[in-house]
Design an enzyme around this catalytic site. Structure first.
Site, PDB file in Angstrom:
ATOM      1  N   CYS A   1       1.725   3.267  15.325  1.00  0.00           N
ATOM      2  CA  CYS A   1       0.954   3.546  16.230  1.00  0.00           C
ATOM      3  C   CYS A   1      -0.438   2.938  15.880  1.00  0.00           C
ATOM      4  O   CYS A   1      -0.955   3.290  15.121  1.00  0.00           O
ATOM      5  CB  CYS A   1       0.780   5.128  16.252  1.00  0.00           C
ATOM      6  SG  CYS A   1      -0.168   5.878  17.463  1.00  0.00           S
TER       7      CYS A   1
ATOM      8  N   ALA B   1       4.616  -2.993  -7.588  1.00  0.00           N
ATOM      9  CA  ALA B   1       5.324  -1.734  -8.300  1.00  0.00           C
ATOM     10  C   ALA B   1       5.487  -0.574  -7.673  1.00  0.00           C
ATOM     11  O   ALA B   1       6.755   0.113  -7.910  1.00  0.00           O
ATOM     12  CB  ALA B   1       4.350  -1.627  -9.586  1.00  0.00           C
TER      13      ALA B   1
END
Ligand SMILES: *Cc1c(COP(=O)(O)O)cnc(C)c1O
Length: 379
Positions: free
Chosen positions: A312, A187
């Protein structure tokens, strides 16, 4: 979230708080709200309402599809075909199955980010139980030749799952025409709430549930339904379908203007996946001689939120597996930016980015030891 979605959800928290499994009026009203939402989500991909299973999001949809088929079919075989550019929800799920004794064929993609259907055909074995190839890629937006892969899967009588989280509501999707057995949706990628999604499961598909309990969602996904989330998803799906054709064209034009504007003002940039069919709302732009992190932070200071081609993890910069798979070096991946547009993006937003990014790139390149030495060369 779209304001209409919030408006649809609010009464579920306050007035329509019933548990959809309860027999009393409150429960039955909640159930009817879920039924309506199921119709809207089904219509968006041309499925039957009974083929839609609500769950916690795209990640769970991918898990249920892949683990559910693997578990139900493992007596027939333990081989799965997937691609190198899948979302982590598919990638890590398949890797986990590898540890459990399943074998995965990881298909490569072209430099434009496309899987070759003939490679799918070539990878099929007697013990292949599932093909899982995403519809549109979340980093570069490339749209895979799903209909052809669906035909190949059907001919070989092998289940076909496609992660449709990025394509749902962005381009027309018809799971019947595409030959899909399982299709993941979420959604929050269409301005609905986070933490709710759906899996399309074609009628008569045998799937072992990964969640056991009260047998909700026709035994496919136990657990009291997130009624507010589902209602929000339904409203987001309804609006996405209503506006699809018009928004697709509008957003594509904005995206093209963004790319043309940046190309005309910044040297040494190019669009990843440019020659492949792409989603209208995604643009992945590689900026040579500039650090992605620096670009992201500089744009953030201007109020523009983008992401870069690296994640990262544990302090080290891992280049994106998608950009690596299309042949980019780690440096090139680190210098790539992903812009995501949507029905909420306005023309002025594009003008603003085209106005501020050239200056940001110029400033960062001033700091690059390679830029001056290399500018003028054909990179
Ligand atoms: C976002 C995304 C997912 C995960 O969906 P969630 O609802 O965030 O769990 C899976 N696949 C693709 C392609 C996505 O873009």
């Amino acid at each position: 979230m779209r304001p209409e979605v919030v408006a649809a959800m609010m009464p579920v928290f306050t007035e329509h708080f019933g548990n959809a499994s309860s027999i009393h009026w409150f429960g039955q009203h909640a159930k009817s709200l879920i039924d309506d939402a199921r119709q809207h989500v089904a219509k968006l991909i041309n499925a039957e309402a009974g083929e839609i299973v609500f769950l916690s999001g795209g990640t769970e949809a991918d898990n249920l599809a892949i683990r559910g088929i693997a578990e139900s079919q493992k007596s027939k075989g333990r081989h799965i075909i997937s691609s190198q550019i899948e979302h982590h929800a598919v990638l890590h799920t398949c890797k986990d199955l590898e540890k459990q004794g399943f074998e995965i064929t990881w298909l490569p993609v072209s430099r434009d980010g496309l899987v070759n259907p003939e490679n799918v055909r070539g990878a099929i074995r007697k013990d292949t139980i599932l093909i899982s190839i995403m519809h549109a890629n979340n980093e570069i937006g490339t749209i895979q030749p799903i209909a052809e892969i669906g035909r190949i899967a059907a001919e070989a009588d092998i289940y076909f799952h496609s992660d449709g989280v990025q394509s749902t509501g962005k381009i027309p999707v018809n799971v019947k025409d595409l030959g899909i057995d399982l299709y993941s949706m979420s959604a929050h990628k269409i301005h609905g709430p986070k933490g709710v999604g759906a899996l399309f499961v074609k009628k008569a598909t045998t799937l072992k549930p990964i969640m056991t309990g009260g047998g909700h969602e026709r035994n496919r996904r136990s657990g009291t339904e997130n009624v507010a989330g589902i209602v929000g998803f339904g409203e987001a799906a309804r609006l996405a379908r209503l506006e699809l054709m018009q928004e697709m064209l509008r957003v594509r034009e904005l995206r093209d203007r963004l790319e043309a504007g940046l190309k005309s003002q910044i040297e040494f940039i190019h669009v990843n996946g440019e020659n492949a069919p792409r989603l209208p709302n995604t643009s992945n732009i590689m900026v040579d001689y500039a650090e992605g992190e620096g670009l992201v932070i500089s744009l953030d200071l201007k109020g523009v939120a983008v992401s870069t081609g690296s994640a990262c993890s544990s302090g080290s910069l891992e280049p994106s597996h998608v950009l690596t798979a299309i042949g980019k070096t780690p440096d090139e991946a680190h210098g790539s930016l992903r812009f995501s547009l949507s029905t909420m993006t306005a023309s002025e937003d594009i003008d603003f980015v085209v106005e501020v990014l050239p200056g940001i790139v110029a400033r960062l390149r001033e700091l690059s030891p390679y830029y001056k030495g290399n500018s003028g060369s054909d990179h």
